[in-house]
Design a protein around this motif. Structure first.
Motif, PDB file in Angstrom:
ATOM      1  N   LEU A 153     -49.941 -50.310  37.518  1.00  0.00           N
ATOM      2  CA  LEU A 153     -49.037 -51.309  38.461  1.00  0.00           C
ATOM      3  C   LEU A 153     -47.765 -52.132  38.010  1.00  0.00           C
ATOM      4  N   TRP A 154     -48.737 -52.867  37.419  1.00  0.00           N
ATOM      5  CA  TRP A 154     -47.776 -53.003  36.458  1.00  0.00           C
ATOM      6  C   TRP A 154     -46.431 -52.656  35.541  1.00  0.00           C
ATOM      7  N   ALA A 155     -46.424 -51.762  34.756  1.00  0.00           N
ATOM      8  CA  ALA A 155     -45.968 -50.965  33.783  1.00  0.00           C
ATOM      9  C   ALA A 155     -44.551 -49.796  35.304  1.00  0.00           C
ATOM     10  N   LEU A 156     -45.253 -49.296  36.892  1.00  0.00           N
ATOM     11  CA  LEU A 156     -45.115 -48.750  37.508  1.00  0.00           C
ATOM     12  C   LEU A 156     -43.704 -50.257  38.335  1.00  0.00           C
ATOM     13  N   GLY A 157     -44.066 -50.891  38.245  1.00  0.00           N
ATOM     14  CA  GLY A 157     -43.226 -52.251  39.115  1.00  0.00           C
ATOM     15  C   GLY A 157     -42.536 -52.399  38.000  1.00  0.00           C
TER      16      GLY A 157
ATOM     17  N   GLN B 102     -50.350 -58.170  39.988  1.00  0.00           N
ATOM     18  CA  GLN B 102     -51.221 -59.465  39.401  1.00  0.00           C
ATOM     19  C   GLN B 102     -52.323 -59.544  40.787  1.00  0.00           C
ATOM     20  N   ALA B 103     -52.465 -59.099  41.414  1.00  0.00           N
ATOM     21  CA  ALA B 103     -53.696 -59.046  42.156  1.00  0.00           C
ATOM     22  C   ALA B 103     -54.609 -58.625  41.750  1.00  0.00           C
ATOM     23  N   ALA B 104     -54.363 -57.386  40.664  1.00  0.00           N
ATOM     24  CA  ALA B 104     -55.421 -56.819  40.479  1.00  0.00           C
ATOM     25  C   ALA B 104     -55.727 -56.932  38.766  1.00  0.00           C
ATOM     26  N   SER B 105     -54.973 -57.903  38.101  1.00  0.00           N
ATOM     27  CA  SER B 105     -55.268 -58.250  36.669  1.00  0.00           C
ATOM     28  C   SER B 105     -55.584 -59.856  36.523  1.00  0.00           C
ATOM     29  N   THR B 106     -55.694 -60.393  37.574  1.00  0.00           N
ATOM     30  CA  THR B 106     -55.172 -62.104  36.944  1.00  0.00           C
ATOM     31  C   THR B 106     -56.793 -63.161  37.517  1.00  0.00           C
ATOM     32  N   TYR B 107     -56.530 -64.005  37.809  1.00  0.00           N
ATOM     33  CA  TYR B 107     -57.628 -64.949  38.157  1.00  0.00           C
ATOM     34  C   TYR B 107     -58.678 -63.981  38.834  1.00  0.00           C
ATOM     35  N   THR B 108     -58.864 -63.716  40.491  1.00  0.00           N
ATOM     36  CA  THR B 108     -59.213 -63.365  40.927  1.00  0.00           C
ATOM     37  C   THR B 108     -60.297 -62.265  40.372  1.00  0.00           C
TER      38      THR B 108
ATOM     39  N   GLY C 121     -60.210 -58.874  45.152  1.00  0.00           N
ATOM     40  CA  GLY C 121     -61.586 -59.322  44.899  1.00  0.00           C
ATOM     41  C   GLY C 121     -62.990 -58.398  45.389  1.00  0.00           C
ATOM     42  N   MET C 122     -62.617 -57.793  47.151  1.00  0.00           N
ATOM     43  CA  MET C 122     -63.783 -57.225  47.591  1.00  0.00           C
ATOM     44  C   MET C 122     -64.088 -55.838  46.501  1.00  0.00           C
ATOM     45  N   LEU C 123     -63.192 -55.112  45.899  1.00  0.00           N
ATOM     46  CA  LEU C 123     -63.696 -54.197  45.565  1.00  0.00           C
ATOM     47  C   LEU C 123     -64.145 -54.126  43.856  1.00  0.00           C
ATOM     48  N   ALA C 124     -63.697 -55.425  42.892  1.00  0.00           N
ATOM     49  CA  ALA C 124     -64.575 -55.727  41.981  1.00  0.00           C
ATOM     50  C   ALA C 124     -65.562 -56.997  42.053  1.00  0.00           C
ATOM     51  N   ASP C 125     -66.248 -56.855  43.564  1.00  0.00           N
ATOM     52  CA  ASP C 125     -67.114 -57.686  43.987  1.00  0.00           C
ATOM     53  C   ASP C 125     -68.378 -55.777  44.184  1.00  0.00           C
ATOM     54  N   ARG C 126     -67.893 -55.328  44.660  1.00  0.00           N
ATOM     55  CA  ARG C 126     -68.256 -54.146  45.206  1.00  0.00           C
ATOM     56  C   ARG C 126     -68.352 -53.133  43.717  1.00  0.00           C
ATOM     57  N   TRP C 127     -67.415 -52.639  43.240  1.00  0.00           N
ATOM     58  CA  TRP C 127     -67.412 -51.935  42.054  1.00  0.00           C
ATOM     59  C   TRP C 127     -67.319 -52.526  40.865  1.00  0.00           C
ATOM     60  N   GLY C 128     -67.784 -53.446  40.550  1.00  0.00           N
ATOM     61  CA  GLY C 128     -66.838 -54.231  38.904  1.00  0.00           C
ATOM     62  C   GLY C 128     -65.334 -54.549  38.872  1.00  0.00           C
ATOM     63  N   GLY C 129     -65.047 -55.014  38.110  1.00  0.00           N
ATOM     64  CA  GLY C 129     -63.109 -55.572  37.675  1.00  0.00           C
ATOM     65  C   GLY C 129     -62.890 -54.897  36.698  1.00  0.00           C
ATOM     66  N   LEU C 130     -63.712 -53.861  36.084  1.00  0.00           N
ATOM     67  CA  LEU C 130     -63.201 -52.340  35.131  1.00  0.00           C
ATOM     68  C   LEU C 130     -61.582 -51.533  35.921  1.00  0.00           C
ATOM     69  N   ARG C 131     -62.996 -51.594  36.812  1.00  0.00           N
ATOM     70  CA  ARG C 131     -61.425 -50.491  37.454  1.00  0.00           C
ATOM     71  C   ARG C 131     -60.045 -50.899  38.489  1.00  0.00           C
ATOM     72  N   VAL C 132     -60.878 -51.737  38.816  1.00  0.00           N
ATOM     73  CA  VAL C 132     -59.316 -52.784  39.343  1.00  0.00           C
ATOM     74  C   VAL C 132     -58.538 -53.095  38.129  1.00  0.00           C
ATOM     75  N   LEU C 133     -58.680 -53.851  37.130  1.00  0.00           N
ATOM     76  CA  LEU C 133     -58.115 -54.090  36.109  1.00  0.00           C
ATOM     77  C   LEU C 133     -56.868 -52.457  35.352  1.00  0.00           C
ATOM     78  N   LEU C 134     -57.712 -51.708  35.038  1.00  0.00           N
ATOM     79  CA  LEU C 134     -56.913 -50.219  34.991  1.00  0.00           C
ATOM     80  C   LEU C 134     -56.080 -50.043  36.046  1.00  0.00           C
TER      81      LEU C 134
END
Length: 413
Positions: free
Chosen positions: A86-90, A115-121, A68-81
């Motif tokens: 992380l999904w594939a690796l996990g 999940q933290a980087a790709s869901t509701y937050t 959430g902090m990263l998305a507020d600072r840099w936008g959601g795109l980078r976090v979603l990527l």
């Protein structure tokens, strides 16, 4: 709030957000189907599997704050990527793990971070910045419904993959599927991304992250929302992970559990969207109290009724209407009180409480089953917690927080 010319097209925003949640939430909801195949094939206890999933939920909650902090600072795109990777690796790590520790690190830490980087937050942060306040609850309800449709779509698919190819190959197929989050995220790139505050919220344009956090932590309604969300996490993750094994222990066919999880997803489409719509008209705290109280009633009736496939389907349908329907009103209240400048971070803190509850629910389910040979005590705890959440939801204040103008002016980025 951004001028209309600088916002993403509404249809593009909703479709891409919904598809990302369909993938991320859909895969996540099916993990209960892996409990027995993994533990039987690897010779592990149910507690060891439950601990890995509990760690996943705790990792999701704690890292959701960072996301959430990263998305507020840099936008959601980078976090979603990052979430897609992380999904594939996990999932690959889950399939290839040869020890309980390796399984816990991949299924727990890596997938929790995914999940933290790709869901509701992250998704709700984008929606909060791009959609006007008067339509926000509706949009959050619609995307929560999409996450529920992901459960309806993905759980039977995951069951078919396991039965057709084996549990390890099924995880590798899902790993490839989750990489589709990346191209969808590119379509959510926010034009001229700058955190802003909607006109309905008090001024907080210069409020720093730590000032926002201190303000929320000292606000009673924020703490009450966190308490209610703890209960939500406890209930839904305990049921989602342990219901298949509970039903099999009672002599029901595995298809009953798959159908039940799919019904939860299907009916939650209607529940999440319906609550999102009602949140535009009714006090959201009343909706939350009704959801938590009705869950306790549904669990009680399920335990008292004779256990048959049809009683399971009725229970799953009822729980589906209540499953993720807490998400739109809870997040809408946070945005309504504090504005959207630091919404992703504050949403992450509330969701962290949800995930601590999830950790407790799924881990206690495995621990108490191994000790007592049944899930009876955890069912009773779920009922009691639902009644507690009903009580703490009612005093929540939904009005925007009062900020002194000089305080906002004096704050520093």
């Amino acid at each position: 709030m951004k001028p209309a010319a600088h916002r993403l097209p509404l249809l593009q925003l909703l479709i891409c957000s919904s598809l990302i949640l369909t993938l991320s939430m859909g895969v996540r909801h099916g993990f209960g189907l892996w409990l027995q195949p993994v533990t039987q094939d690897q010779g592990w206890t149910r507690e060891s599997f439950a601990f890995a999933i509990a760690l996943q939920n705790l990792s999701w909650g704690l890292l959701g704050i960072v996301a959430g902090m990263l998305a507020d600072r840099w936008g959601g795109l980078r976090v979603l990527l990052g979430g897609a990777l992380l999904w594939a690796l996990g999932l690959c790590g889950m399939a290839l793990a040869q020890s309980e520790l390796g399984f816990a690190l991949s299924a727990g830490l890596l997938i929790g971070a995914a999940q933290a980087a790709s869901t509701y937050t992250v998704i709700y942060g984008i929606l909060g910045r791009q959609i006007a306040p008067e339509r926000r609850s509706w949009a959050m309800g619609l995307t929560a419904a999409a996450g529920s449709f992901g459960q309806f779509l993905m759980v039977p698919t995951e069951g078919w993959l396991i039965s057709s190819f084996g549990w390890q190959q099924a995880l590798l197929v899902l790993a490839a599927a989750t990489l589709l989050i990346a191209p969808l995220a590119l379509l959510l790139r926010e034009p001229d991304f700058k955190p802003s505050t909607p006109s309905s919220a008090p001024p907080a344009a210069d409020q720093s992250l730590w000032q926002a956090l201190r303000e929320a932590a000292s606000y009673p309604s924020f703490r009450l929302l966190m308490a209610g969300y703890f209960v939500c996490g406890f209930q839904v993750v305990f049921i989602g992970v342990h219901l298949p094994s509970y039903l099999k222990d009672q002599g029901l066919a595995p298809q009953v559990a798959s159908t039940a999880l799919a019904l939860i997803g299907l009916f939650n489409v209607f529940g999440s969207y319906g609550v999102g719509m009602l949140g535009q008209r009714w006090p959201k705290r009343y909706l939350l109290a009704a959801i938590y109280g009705t869950r306790s009633v549904a669990i009680t009736l399920f335990l008292l009724a004779p256990l048959t496939p049809w009683s399971v389907y009725v229970f799953a349908s009822a729980m589906g209407l209540l499953w993720l329907s807490t998400v739109p009103p809870t997040n809408a209240i946070v945005a309504q009180i504090f504005g959207v400048r630091h919404f992703s971070m504050l949403s992450g803190f509330v969701f962290c409480s949800h995930q601590v509850g999830s950790f407790c629910g799924v881990w206690l389910g495995g621990l108490l089953y191994d000790r007592n040979g049944n899930y009876d005590l955890v069912w009773l705890i779920s009922i009691g917690l639902g009644l507690l959440a009903t009580a703490v939801s009612l005093p929540v204040r939904e009005t925007a927080i009062a900020r002194a103008p000089q305080r906002a002016a004096a704050s520093t980025p």
